[in-house]
Write a protein that holds these residues in place. Structure first.
Motif, PDB file in Angstrom:
ATOM      1  N   ALA A  28       0.832  -1.201   0.000  1.00 13.95           N
ATOM      2  CA  ALA A  28       0.000   0.000   0.000  1.00 13.95           C
ATOM      3  C   ALA A  28       0.872   1.260   0.000  1.00 13.95           C
ATOM      4  O   ALA A  28       0.584   2.229  -0.715  1.00 13.95           O
ATOM      5  CB  ALA A  28      -0.928   0.001   1.199  1.00 13.95           C
ATOM      6  N   TRP A  29       1.924   1.248   0.785  1.00 12.60           N
ATOM      7  CA  TRP A  29       2.817   2.415   0.824  1.00 12.60           C
ATOM      8  C   TRP A  29       3.566   2.575  -0.510  1.00 12.60           C
ATOM      9  O   TRP A  29       3.790   3.705  -0.976  1.00 12.60           O
ATOM     10  CB  TRP A  29       3.822   2.268   1.959  1.00 12.60           C
ATOM     11  CG  TRP A  29       3.274   2.658   3.306  1.00 12.60           C
ATOM     12  CD1 TRP A  29       2.877   1.826   4.305  1.00 12.60           C
ATOM     13  CD2 TRP A  29       3.057   3.988   3.772  1.00 12.60           C
ATOM     14  NE1 TRP A  29       2.424   2.540   5.375  1.00 12.60           N
ATOM     15  CE2 TRP A  29       2.525   3.877   5.088  1.00 12.60           C
ATOM     16  CE3 TRP A  29       3.258   5.247   3.221  1.00 12.60           C
ATOM     17  CZ2 TRP A  29       2.192   4.997   5.843  1.00 12.60           C
ATOM     18  CZ3 TRP A  29       2.932   6.364   3.977  1.00 12.60           C
ATOM     19  CH2 TRP A  29       2.398   6.237   5.285  1.00 12.60           C
ATOM     20  N   THR A  30       3.926   1.457  -1.140  1.00 12.97           N
ATOM     21  CA  THR A  30       4.590   1.539  -2.444  1.00 12.97           C
ATOM     22  C   THR A  30       3.660   2.148  -3.486  1.00 12.97           C
ATOM     23  O   THR A  30       4.072   2.987  -4.307  1.00 12.97           O
ATOM     24  CB  THR A  30       5.045   0.139  -2.892  1.00 12.97           C
ATOM     25  OG1 THR A  30       5.942  -0.406  -1.903  1.00 12.97           O
ATOM     26  CG2 THR A  30       5.766   0.202  -4.228  1.00 12.97           C
ATOM     27  N   ILE A  35       1.962   6.798  -6.837  1.00 12.94           N
ATOM     28  CA  ILE A  35       0.987   7.832  -7.201  1.00 12.94           C
ATOM     29  C   ILE A  35       1.612   9.219  -7.058  1.00 12.94           C
ATOM     30  O   ILE A  35       1.421  10.101  -7.916  1.00 12.94           O
ATOM     31  CB  ILE A  35      -0.274   7.687  -6.334  1.00 12.94           C
ATOM     32  CG1 ILE A  35      -1.016   6.405  -6.692  1.00 12.94           C
ATOM     33  CG2 ILE A  35      -1.191   8.889  -6.511  1.00 12.94           C
ATOM     34  CD1 ILE A  35      -2.141   6.065  -5.740  1.00 12.94           C
ATOM     35  N   VAL A  36       2.344   9.435  -5.988  1.00 17.20           N
ATOM     36  CA  VAL A  36       3.010  10.725  -5.789  1.00 17.20           C
ATOM     37  C   VAL A  36       4.026  10.975  -6.903  1.00 17.20           C
ATOM     38  O   VAL A  36       4.116  12.085  -7.470  1.00 17.20           O
ATOM     39  CB  VAL A  36       3.691  10.781  -4.410  1.00 17.20           C
ATOM     40  CG1 VAL A  36       4.536  12.047  -4.279  1.00 17.20           C
ATOM     41  CG2 VAL A  36       2.645  10.731  -3.299  1.00 17.20           C
ATOM     42  N   SER A  65      10.391  -3.177   0.750  1.00 20.62           N
ATOM     43  CA  SER A  65       9.211  -3.464   1.556  1.00 20.62           C
ATOM     44  C   SER A  65       8.472  -4.713   1.113  1.00 20.62           C
ATOM     45  O   SER A  65       7.821  -5.377   1.923  1.00 20.62           O
ATOM     46  CB  SER A  65       8.250  -2.269   1.517  1.00 20.62           C
ATOM     47  OG  SER A  65       7.805  -2.024   0.198  1.00 20.62           O
ATOM     48  N   VAL A  66       8.572  -5.048  -0.181  1.00 24.24           N
ATOM     49  CA  VAL A  66       7.814  -6.184  -0.706  1.00 24.24           C
ATOM     50  C   VAL A  66       8.675  -7.431  -0.838  1.00 24.24           C
ATOM     51  O   VAL A  66       8.227  -8.545  -0.539  1.00 24.24           O
ATOM     52  CB  VAL A  66       7.176  -5.817  -2.070  1.00 24.24           C
ATOM     53  CG1 VAL A  66       6.437  -7.015  -2.657  1.00 24.24           C
ATOM     54  CG2 VAL A  66       6.230  -4.632  -1.912  1.00 24.24           C
ATOM     55  N   ILE A  67       9.911  -7.270  -1.261  1.00 23.33           N
ATOM     56  CA  ILE A  67      10.800  -8.429  -1.442  1.00 23.33           C
ATOM     57  C   ILE A  67      11.615  -8.601  -0.161  1.00 23.33           C
ATOM     58  O   ILE A  67      12.670  -7.980   0.030  1.00 23.33           O
ATOM     59  CB  ILE A  67      11.711  -8.233  -2.668  1.00 23.33           C
ATOM     60  CG1 ILE A  67      10.860  -7.925  -3.905  1.00 23.33           C
ATOM     61  CG2 ILE A  67      12.553  -9.483  -2.894  1.00 23.33           C
ATOM     62  CD1 ILE A  67      11.666  -7.601  -5.143  1.00 23.33           C
TER      63      ILE A  67
END
Length: 821
Positions: A28-30, A35-36, A65-67
């Motif tokens: 979600a943060w990624t 988007i930013v 954060s994901v991997i």
């Protein structure tokens, strides 16, 4: 263009806050970062390097954060190495204390998002038919046999009849299972019994309490061998053996793990043959029931220099049961704990040989004594002194309320003066909250929990509130409270306060080191996981705990700010209209507390252990959250009684104000001032907005105490209230009822006097004139005379012969002989 940029910044900030508040995951943060970055690339005219930097940051953040394997290698691994180096060393005794017991509702309060429905759904403690019958029968009868002045002044001991009754009726076996001849009662029944007896006699309460708390019976039930259980538990249940447990040494009080008492594994003679055993040397003091005990529980450090039972020389703290008639055991002398009369004294022994099978649990439990003690203490500390504290609250509420209605000054019951109202409100409000805390904690124990942090909260805060309650009661009673004698029902309780404050963990130590020090590790969702991962060198587990912890802290920062602005309004909570607002405010405080705790541990690290004032304030916040929770639950469990709203309101608002004071104290004294400033913005964005309970609620609480009725009866339920005029407490009840009934009669006389119908000079003359003029009836006249007599009996104090001679008192009771195994 400026307005568009401002709007964009607001949207970006709001979505960022939303993700933080709801603990958004890495994906979600990624997505938010992407988007930013996209907005910067195509929505605004920014230098290309800015857009490129945003995309690079998004890519790096997304990968890390994901991997997770990459994150562990690049980020978590180096942090893990540093963490293991800076992690403070924990001694074996500290580790065993941390591992002891269980966590319960206290863990929810550390999350920042307590599950209030779960709390409200916890079963309310209830007595079985058998337990209620015991309270209505033997406990009621025992209370009727007790004369506290005779016990504490003339005999300095219970009477032989009382000792006999306690032993024969099973009072020493409340916690012993029925299979061993005990009563096998619940924790709630245990505390109800101790509470009721305590409202009559502290000496009797301690005598019953100690064998059923931390001592031989509890230790045997959990750790004893089958042979030890079968031999001792039936004898303890029947009162054939009287137990005591000796831990405290002159050189090791609060630091009980440093006891110098020791034993040496060796071979020696026992019952005519050579056996493997232990040669003991000890010096203990403050041991309750020691002067009359037949079985001595003993804690000592065990050494095996000749390696007779293993490969280690230092084996650790070990517990043993030693018959007091065993050769070399010195026991029988007494301490005098502030003029209380319960049996307490020292015991010593030098080179006393005991066989190895006298170790509780046998040879297998050698060295496990400290763990055994702290595990059992988690339950016992929740019951013993909290029950006595609760008894003081109930006694002071009932007796002081009655006295404040009976005693008049300036032709007005003193309970109606605002100064007295203020003290009465503290007595009633503290009693309501203490009883709520006791009830909720007993529910935990009867569900099989052993809540170690909560037991420390109960012990510290309930004994401290007992101190406040008794002091307020003494202030209201004035001279009557300080003149000792059979008519003083507060003096001994006042003298006993320091005893409760001191034993089972001194209060200063409990507050400054144990509550938060243990709670921060045991109850925090991630700290213990991080420590265990470091101990096991498990990078995968540490990675999950660390990033969960970071997300947890960011979320609580966002929640603390928002809930501080709104005061918790809008948070979805269960419950009734009377309590939902309180649960919302507690949710706010829970988030703020979790944030303060995390930042304190992160910034101060291992030094927080030595910052006892900060640790104490953080512990106060956790404690008030627990006690306020229990207060709301009590109100629900008792059917949301309308007459109890004043008690609920005063108690909860008092807790909220104390939380605010504690949080302000943490921030005002936080060593890093920049971080303290930022925390204050997050925790108190609108400043310090809470006040102490409003006077109107205090007045309503005071009115409950001085008015006979259901609310007063609920508040003091479980106290022993004899219906006898010749009893010092029973007389108060009769006098209060008589005064209430006399008030409208006296009002008629006052009205007639103002009208000039009664010109007589004295009250007795005016009453007689009112009777002769048929302004009052004969029955009303006689009731006024009866009320006068009771009032005079209530306010009188004792006087004695000039030399204050004390009755000699006959010798009371000799302990039965100890039974060797």
């Amino acid at each position: 263009m400026v307005s568009v940029i401002v709007a964009a910044l607001i949207v970006v900030g709001a979505t960022k806050w939303f993700l933080a508040y709801h603990r958004g995951n890495g994906l979600a943060w990624t997505a938010w970062c992407a988007i930013v970055a996209a907005a910067l690339t195509w929505g605004f005219e920014v230098p290309p390097v800015w857009a490129a930097a945003a995309w690079i940051f998004t890519a790096i953040f997304g990968v890390l954060s994901v991997i997770k394997p990459v994150r562990r290698m690049v980020v978590t691994g180096p942090i893990f190495g540093i963490f293991k180096k800076v992690l403070p060393q924990v001694s074996q005794t500290e580790q065993e204390a941390l591992d002891a017991g269980s966590i319960w509702w206290d863990a929810d309060l550390f999350t920042g998002k307590p599950e209030w429905k779960k709390m409200l759904d916890y079963p309310a403690p209830k007595l079985s038919t058998e337990e209620q019958a015991f309270l209505d029968g033997p406990v009621e009868k025992l209370c009727g046999m007790l004369d506290d002045w005779e016990t504490t002044h003339n005999r300095m001991d219970l009477s032989p009849e009382v000792w006999k009754f306690i032993r024969e009726q099973g009072f020493l076996g409340i916690i012993i299972p029925k299979s061993f001849g005990g009563l096998g009662f619940s924790a709630f029944a245990h505390t109800e019994i101790v509470t009721k007896i305590s409202t009559r006699s502290g000496t009797a309460a301690v005598t019953v309490m100690v064998p059923n708390s931390l001592g031989p019976a509890e230790l045997l039930i959990h750790y004893g061998t089958d042979e030890q259980k079968n031999h001792y538990l039936p004898r303890l249940a029947k009162g054939q053996d009287i137990p005591c447990f000796a831990l405290t040494n002159p050189e090791a009080g609060s630091d009980a793990g440093a006891i110098p008492d020791f034993g040496i594994v060796c071979k020696g003679q026992h019952e005519g043959r050579e056996v493997l055993g232990i040669r003991l040397t000890w010096e203990k003091r403050y041991i309750t029931l020691a002067p009359v005990a037949t079985i001595l529980g003993l804690a000592f450090k065990l050494y095996d220099p000749d390696k007779l039972i293993g490969t280690q020389e230092e084996l650790g703290i070990t517990l043993a049961l030693v018959p007091t008639n065993h050769k070399g055991v010195n026991i029988g002398r007494r301490h005098i704990p502030l003029d209380a009369a319960f049996m307490n004294g020292p015991t010593t022994g030098k080179d006393v040989f005991i066989p190895m099978d006298w170790v509780i649990g046998g040879q297998e439990q050698v060295g496990n004594g400290w763990r055994m003690l702290v595990e059992c203490l988690a339950a016992g500390r929740s019951i013993s002194l909290p029950s006595m504290s609760m008894a003081a609250g109930k006694l002071c509420s009932r007796a002081t309320g009655a006295y404040a209605r009976v005693r008049s000054q300036f032709k007005t019951p003193i309970g109606k003066f605002e100064g007295i109202e203020e003290a009465l409100a503290r007595i009633g409000g503290n009693t309501y909250m203490m009883d709520a805390t006791r009830r909720m904690t007993m529910a935990a124990l009867d569900m099989g929990e052993k809540p170690s942090v909560i037991s420390a909260i109960c012990k510290y805060h309930m004994t401290e509130r007992m101190r406040s309650v008794i002091t307020d009661a003494m202030d209201i009673h004035g001279g009557k409270g300080i003149m000792m004698g059979p008519n003083n029902y507060l003096g001994r309780a006042y003298q006993a306060v320091p005893v409760a404050i001191t034993v089972e963990g001194a209060n200063i130590l409990t507050r400054s080191l144990i509550i938060f020090g243990q709670g921060a590790i045991r109850c925090h969702p991630y700290v213990l996981k991080e420590i265990k991962a470091a101990g096991a060198n498990d990078l995968v587990a540490f990675d999950a705990a660390l990033w969960g912890h970071i997300s947890f802290t960011i979320s609580n920062a966002a929640r603390a700010l928002w809930l501080g602005i709104t005061g918790g309004k809008g948070v979805n909570v269960p419950g009734s209209p009377e309590t939902r607002r309180y649960l919302q405010m507690m949710t706010r405080f829970s988030s703020a507390f979790a944030l303060l705790a995390d930042i304190s541990m992160f910034v101060l690290g291992g030094t927080l252990k030595r910052k006892e004032k900060l640790s104490g304030r953080l512990g106060d916040i956790l404690s008030m959250l627990y006690m306020a929770s229990a207060t709301v639950k009590r109100f629900h469990d008792e059917g949301r009684q309308k007459d109890d709203i004043a008690l609920l309101t005063w108690s909860v608002n008092d807790a909220f104000f104390r939380i605010q004071v504690a949080m302000d104290g943490v921030l005002a004294n936080f060593p890093n001032r920049s971080i303290a400033w930022l925390l204050r913005v997050l925790v108190f964005p609108k400043g310090l907005t809470l006040t102490q309970p409003y006077d109107k609620w205090g007045a309503r609480v005071a009115q409950i105490l001085i008015t006979p009725g259901a609310a007063r009866d609920r508040l003091t339920a479980g106290a022993y209230v004899p219906r006898k005029e010749d009893d010092v407490i029973g007389r108060l009840e009769f006098a209060m009822e008589a005064v209430v009934k006399a008030e409208p009669i006296e009002a008629k006389i006052r009205a007639a006097t103002k009208e000039g119908k009664l010109a007589q000079r004295t009250a007795s003359e005016r009453r007689l004139a009112a009777l002769n003029q048929a302004l009052i009836t004969q029955a009303e006249y006689e009731h006024l005379t009866y009320t006068d007599r009771l009032k005079r009996d209530v306010i009188k104090v004792d006087d004695f012969e000039h030399d204050l001679s004390r009755q000699s008192g006959e010798k009371t009771w000799s302990a039965p002989k100890a039974a060797s195994m």
